[in-house]
Design a protein around this motif. Structure first.
Motif, PDB file in Angstrom:
ATOM      1  N   ASP A 195     -36.277 -18.730 -32.622  1.00 39.99           N
ATOM      2  CA  ASP A 195     -36.040 -19.965 -31.871  1.00 39.99           C
ATOM      3  C   ASP A 195     -37.238 -20.902 -32.081  1.00 39.99           C
ATOM      4  O   ASP A 195     -38.284 -20.489 -32.615  1.00 39.99           O
ATOM      5  CB  ASP A 195     -35.868 -19.610 -30.377  1.00 39.99           C
ATOM      6  CG  ASP A 195     -35.466 -20.811 -29.545  1.00 39.99           C
ATOM      7  OD1 ASP A 195     -34.711 -21.658 -30.055  1.00 39.99           O
ATOM      8  OD2 ASP A 195     -35.920 -20.928 -28.381  1.00 39.99           O
ATOM      9  N   GLY A 196     -37.108 -22.130 -31.647  1.00 37.09           N
ATOM     10  CA  GLY A 196     -38.228 -23.083 -31.637  1.00 37.09           C
ATOM     11  C   GLY A 196     -38.949 -23.141 -32.978  1.00 37.09           C
ATOM     12  O   GLY A 196     -38.327 -23.294 -34.037  1.00 37.09           O
ATOM     13  N   ASN A 220     -31.443 -25.763 -31.885  1.00 36.15           N
ATOM     14  CA  ASN A 220     -30.984 -26.932 -31.135  1.00 36.15           C
ATOM     15  C   ASN A 220     -30.576 -27.994 -32.155  1.00 36.15           C
ATOM     16  O   ASN A 220     -30.546 -27.742 -33.362  1.00 36.15           O
ATOM     17  CB  ASN A 220     -32.063 -27.423 -30.153  1.00 36.15           C
ATOM     18  CG  ASN A 220     -33.292 -28.011 -30.856  1.00 36.15           C
ATOM     19  OD1 ASN A 220     -33.274 -28.279 -32.062  1.00 36.15           O
ATOM     20  ND2 ASN A 220     -34.367 -28.205 -30.116  1.00 36.15           N
ATOM     21  N   GLU A 223     -33.165 -28.532 -35.002  1.00 37.70           N
ATOM     22  CA  GLU A 223     -33.374 -27.312 -35.787  1.00 37.70           C
ATOM     23  C   GLU A 223     -32.133 -27.014 -36.629  1.00 37.70           C
ATOM     24  O   GLU A 223     -32.244 -26.569 -37.783  1.00 37.70           O
ATOM     25  CB  GLU A 223     -33.706 -26.149 -34.824  1.00 37.70           C
ATOM     26  CG  GLU A 223     -35.056 -26.342 -34.132  1.00 37.70           C
ATOM     27  CD  GLU A 223     -35.189 -25.721 -32.749  1.00 37.70           C
ATOM     28  OE1 GLU A 223     -36.306 -25.782 -32.195  1.00 37.70           O
ATOM     29  OE2 GLU A 223     -34.205 -25.207 -32.190  1.00 37.70           O
ATOM     30  N   LYS A 260     -26.706 -24.567 -30.508  1.00 34.61           N
ATOM     31  CA  LYS A 260     -26.699 -25.041 -29.116  1.00 34.61           C
ATOM     32  C   LYS A 260     -26.224 -26.489 -29.045  1.00 34.61           C
ATOM     33  O   LYS A 260     -26.515 -27.289 -29.932  1.00 34.61           O
ATOM     34  CB  LYS A 260     -28.115 -24.956 -28.523  1.00 34.61           C
ATOM     35  CG  LYS A 260     -28.618 -23.529 -28.386  1.00 34.61           C
ATOM     36  CD  LYS A 260     -30.045 -23.458 -27.870  1.00 34.61           C
ATOM     37  CE  LYS A 260     -31.075 -23.855 -28.874  1.00 34.61           C
ATOM     38  NZ  LYS A 260     -32.453 -23.480 -28.487  1.00 34.61           N
ATOM     39  N   ASP A 289     -35.350 -21.844 -24.212  1.00 41.29           N
ATOM     40  CA  ASP A 289     -36.230 -20.666 -24.125  1.00 41.29           C
ATOM     41  C   ASP A 289     -35.583 -19.588 -23.244  1.00 41.29           C
ATOM     42  O   ASP A 289     -35.674 -18.396 -23.556  1.00 41.29           O
ATOM     43  CB  ASP A 289     -37.601 -21.074 -23.572  1.00 41.29           C
ATOM     44  CG  ASP A 289     -38.219 -22.198 -24.387  1.00 41.29           C
ATOM     45  OD1 ASP A 289     -38.122 -22.129 -25.624  1.00 41.29           O
ATOM     46  OD2 ASP A 289     -38.756 -23.148 -23.791  1.00 41.29           O
TER      47      ASP A 289
HETATM   48 MG   LIG Z   1     -36.045 -24.868 -28.260  1.00 41.38          MG
END
Ligand SMILES: [Mg+2]
Ligand SMILES: NC(=O)C1=CN([C@@H]2O[C@H](COP(=O)(O)OP(=O)(O)OC[C@H]3O[C@@H](n4cnc5c(N)ncnc54)[C@H](O)[C@@H]3O)[C@@H](O)[C@H]2O)[C@@H](O)CC1
Ligand SMILES: Nc1ncnc2c1ncn2[C@@H]1O[C@H](COP(=O)(O)OP(=O)(O)OP(=O)(O)O)[C@@H](O)[C@H]1O
Length: 367
Positions: A195-196, A220, A223, A260, A289
Motif C-alpha cells: 500500500d502507499g 488508491n 497509485e 479503491k 491504511d
Molecule cells: Mg494510501
C-alpha cells in the motif's frame, strides 16, 4: 477523464484487453453470490459483475473466540512503514489489525518515527530499525542494510502477513532496504499487502510482486493510475473498469489488486468482485491504511479457514487473498458509515477505527 471514443490510447487498451483475455476470461468474471448488479451503471463497463456477498464471507472466515486457542493463533502481522513525515499511517494500519482481532501487531519503522508511534499505543510492538539516507554515511550503507535484514529476518517466519508501505516515504536507501525485506518475505512464503509508498516501490520494480499469489496491492486513485501506466502502458479507462483490472492483475502474474474508489474492485486475474456497500462521504486521510491492516488480518484468517477445509474442493479453489480483500473492504465501509452517523463532518480515521469492532460484531458476534 479520457473518453474511449476520443482516445486512440484507450482503443488500444480495449483491443489489448479483449485480445489477451478473450472470451475465456470474460466468462470468468466472478460472481460471489447475491443479486446481479450491473457495473455499467457506475463504470460504464462492458462487463456484468455482481456485488460480493461480503457478510457471508466475513462470517465464514472470522475465527470463533475459542478458549483453547493460544496467543498468536488469531494472527501476527507486521507493518513496514513510518518515517520522519508519516507516523499516522503505520499506526492506523497496525492498530486496525488489532482492533479486528489479530493477536500481535508489529511496526518496523525508522529510528526517529519509532518513539512517536510507540507513544500512540502501548499495544504495538515497534522496531526502530530502518534508516533514511540523511541519517547515514555512504560507507555505512552496506552494513546497515545487512543489519536491517538480520533484524527483520529474526521475525519474518513468525508473521502471518506483512503490510508494506503505509507512511514509508520515498527515500531511495530506505526503499532499497524494503525491497530486500519483500524478497525475504517471498522466500519465506509470507503474504504481503502493498500500500502507499510500497506501491510506488513496486511500480518501479514490478518483479518484487510479479507472480506472487500471496501478494495484494491496494492502490488508491493515483497509485492505480501509475500501475496501469506501467503495466498496461495506457491511461486509466473507467469505461471498462472490470476488464482493465482483470488485465492488470494478469499482467502482474496473478497478484491480487484491490482498486479503491467509490466502489472497491478486486481481481486476481481470474475473477473480479465488487464491494459497494455505502461507507462514508468523508475522504479524510488514513482510511486506506485501515484497509491495508484489515486485508492483512482477513486474508490470514481466510488462509487458515481454507487450509482447515482443504478436503472441500470448492473451498480450496477460492483465493484467500481475494476473500481477505472483500471482507476488509466491507468491514471498513460499515465502520465508516457508523462513524459518519455519529460524527458527520467531524469524522476522522481514529473515529472509524473505533467502530471496527462493532461493525464486525454485527456480522460475526463474539459469543
Ligand atoms: Mg494510501
Ligand atoms: N497520517 C498519516 O501519516 C498518513 C500518511 N499517509 C501516507 O502518505 C504517503 C503518500 O500517500 P498519498 O495517498 O498522499 O499518495 P498519492 O500518491 O496517492 O498522493 C500523492 C498526491 O496526490 C493527491 N491525492 C491523493 N489522493 C487523491 C485523490 N483521491 N484524488 C486526487 N488526488 C489525490 C495527494 O493529495 C498528494 O498530493 C503514503 O506513505 C501514505 O501511507 C496516508 O496514508 C494518509 C495518512
Ligand atoms: N468516493 C468514494 N466513495 C466511497 N468510498 C470511498 C471513495 N473513495 C474511497 N473510498 C473508500 O475509502 C477507503 C480508502 O480509500 P482511499 O482512496 O481514500 O485510500 P487512500 O488514498 O490510500 O487512503 P490513505 O489516506 O489512507 O492513504 C477504501 O476502502 C474505499 O473503499
Amino acid at each position: 477523464m479520457l473518453k474511449s471514443s476520443s482516445s486512440s490510447i484507450l482503443r488500444r487498451q480495449n483491443f489489448l484487453i479483449r485480445t489477451l483475455l478473450g472470451s475465456h476470461y470474460n466468462n470468468q468474471i466472478h460472481i460471489i453470490n447475491k443479486p446481479m448488479q450491473k457495473l455499467s451503471a457506475q463504470f460504464g463497463s462492458m462487463t456484468t459483475t455482481t456485488e460480493a456477498d461480503s457478510d457471508s464471507i466475513l462470517r465464514r472466515i472470522t475465527p470463533t473466540l475459542d478458549p483453547s486457542r493460544h496467543k498468536g493463533q488469531a494472527g501476527k502481522v507486521a507493518v513496514i512503514g513510518g518515517c520522519r513525515e508519516y507516523t499516522g499511517a503505520p499506526y492506523f494500519a497496525a492498530i486496525s489489525a488489532l482492533k479486528i482481532g489479530a493477536d500481535l501487531s508489529h511496526v518496523f519503522c525508522t529510528k526517529d518515527a519509532a518513539p512517536i508511534i510507540k507513544s500512540y499505543s502501548p499495544e504495538l510492538i515497534v522496531h526502530p530499525i530502518l534508516e533514511e539516507s540523511y541519517s547515514i554515511r555512504d560507507e555505512e550503507r552496506r552494513s546497515i542494510l545487512s543489519k536491517v535484514l538480520a533484524e527483520v529476518g529474526k521475525w519474518m517466519e513468525r508473521f502471518d502477513c506483512i503490510v508494506v508501505g503505509p507512511g514509508l516515504g520515498r527515500d531511495p536507501f530506505l526503499l532499497d532496504c524494503v525491497s530486500e525485506i519483500m524478497k525475504l518475505a517471498r522466500r519465506s512464503n509470507v503474504p504481503i499487502v502493498v500500500d502507499g509508498d510500497g506501491l510506488f516501490l513496486v511500480t518501479v520494480n514490478l518483479d518484487l510482486v510479479r507472480g506472487y499469489h500471496l501478494a495484494v496491492l491496494t492502490p488508491n486513485v493515483n497509485e492505480y493510475k501509475r500501475l496501469v501506466q506501467k503495466v498496461i502502458g495506457t491511461e486509466v479507462n473507467d469505461q471498462d473498469a472490470a476488464e482493465e483490472l482483470l488485465y492488470l492483475a494478469r499482467g502482474i502474474g496473478g497478484t491480487t489488486v484491490l482498486r479503491k474508489g467509490k466502489s472497491d474492485l478486486i481481481s486476481d486475474g481470474v475473477t473480479v468482485n465488487v464491494v459497494s456497500i455505502f461507507g462514508s462521504p468523508r475522504r479524510c486521510g488514513g482510511q486506506g491504511d485501515i484497509l491495508s491492516g484489515s486485508v492483512a488480518v482477513f486474508s490470514s484468517w481466510a488462509r487458515q479457514c481454507i487450509s482447515v477445509a482443504e478436503s472441500d474442493s470448492s473451498t480450496s479453489r477460492v483465493n484467500p487473498m481475494v476473500l481477505g480483500c472483500i471482507a476488509a473492504s466491507a468491514l471498513l465501509r460499515k465502520a465508516a458509515s457508523m462513524a459518519f452517523q455519529d460524527k458527520k463532518r467531524a469524522t476522522l480515521t481514529t473515529d472509524i477505527i473505533e467502530y471496527l469492532g462493532r461493525s464486525l460484531e454485527d456480522i460475526s458476534p463474539a459469543s
